[in-house]
Design an enzyme around this catalytic site. Structure first.
Site, PDB file in Angstrom:
ATOM      1  N   ASP A  86     -26.834  61.382  54.397  1.00  0.00           N
ATOM      2  CA  ASP A  86     -26.768  59.867  53.901  1.00  0.00           C
ATOM      3  C   ASP A  86     -27.937  59.344  54.838  1.00  0.00           C
ATOM      4  O   ASP A  86     -28.313  59.570  55.992  1.00  0.00           O
ATOM      5  CB  ASP A  86     -25.276  59.296  54.539  1.00  0.00           C
ATOM      6  N   GLU A 178     -16.859  50.857  61.296  1.00  0.00           N
ATOM      7  CA  GLU A 178     -17.087  51.539  62.626  1.00  0.00           C
ATOM      8  C   GLU A 178     -16.590  50.763  63.946  1.00  0.00           C
ATOM      9  O   GLU A 178     -16.525  51.264  65.097  1.00  0.00           O
ATOM     10  CB  GLU A 178     -18.505  51.920  62.756  1.00  0.00           C
TER      11      GLU A 178
END
Length: 282
Positions: A86, A178
């Site tokens: 990613d 997150e």
């Protein structure tokens, strides 16, 4: 004058006190301890424990199912056959053809998640280039949005879909959550649900949730169970989660990839190439 006479001083004799003998209980205890320490049996147990520990460390470090791949410069769990990365602006300008061509043994890059947006205003400056060039090199792609719980989930979803055009053959869209950003877990989950619902309604595709293992355990476990999971859990031979619960595992953030000038996150897919194809947008 005659010298003065000194008086005779009688010095007292100071007798040293004899130390008191140790109580019998102490003597028995010390004798027992010495007997144990001098016993070959004791050293046998200590040595056995030391050898067992050393073997555990040695075997774990040389586990054939979690070995170092020199070209990628990381350990990769061999239980998985489909690998990917990613990326975001952090990796700079990427030569995707070199990424595609890189291979060591059976490991090569099959898919890439590419950062598109963040919050309600930020577009990743390299998104459009990566989104265009990676598929040209034959890499399966998915776009992700970095979620900000302080912002409205639906507004973030609209912004994400204004930037990203989800097409047939793409991986499902991803929401990257997150942190709480100072809001309550309840508020975070409410805004996240709005984002997920809006994206799924507009694209007819169920999004993937990306998060760290600790964040998932603290705030997302037993919520959003119907959504595929992409979990970050670094530098471990196994992901500490029921294998039926996750689809992607980000197991390293230190990979070196040809065509990329900075270290990259490395991922494993929980399935074979047929299973990956089954996840793609139809």
């Amino acid at each position: 004058m005659p010298p003065a006479k000194r008086k005779r001083v009688t010095r007292k004799t100071v007798r040293k006190k004899k130390p008191k003998p140790l109580p019998i209980q102490w003597k028995v205890a010390i004798a027992g301890l010495l007997l144990i320490l001098l016993s070959p049996l004791y050293y046998g147990y200590v040595l056995k424990d030391f050898v067992a520990t050393w073997r555990w460390v040695k075997d774990w470090g040389q586990d054939p199912n979690y070995r170092t791949y020199e070209s990628f410069n990381i350990k990769i769990p061999k239980a998985y056959t489909v690998h990917g990365i990613d990326v975001s602006y952090y990796q700079g300008k990427i030569n995707w053809q070199k990424v595609k061509e890189m291979k060591e043994d059976e490991v090569n890059i099959r898919f890439a998640f590419i950062k598109a947006t963040e919050g309600i205003l930020q577009v990743d400056p390299y998104f459009q280039r990566n989104w265009r060039e990676a598929p040209k090199a034959g890499i399966i792609c998915g776009a992700y949005h970095f979620f900000r719980p302080k912002k409205e989930g639906k507004t973030q979803a609209k912004f994400f879909l204004q930037v990203v055009n989800i097409e047939k053959g793409d991986l499902p869209p991803v929401v990257d959550i997150e942190s709480l950003d100072g809001v309550s877990p309840l508020k975070m989950r409410a805004e996240l649900a709005d984002f997920l619902n809006f994206v799924e309604m507009k694209t007819k595709v169920r999004p993937i949730i990306y998060t760290g293992l600790k964040f998932y355990e603290d705030y997302l476990a037993d919520h959003f169970d119907e959504y595929p999971l992409w979990i970050a859990h670094y530098h471990q031979p196994k992901l500490r989660m029921d294998k039926s619960r996750w689809k992607f595992w980000q197991h390293s953030d230190k990979a070196k990839i040809s065509g990329i000038g900075h270290v990259v996150d490395f991922n494993a897919f929980n399935g074979d190439s047929t299973a990956l194809a089954g996840m793609l947008v139809h």
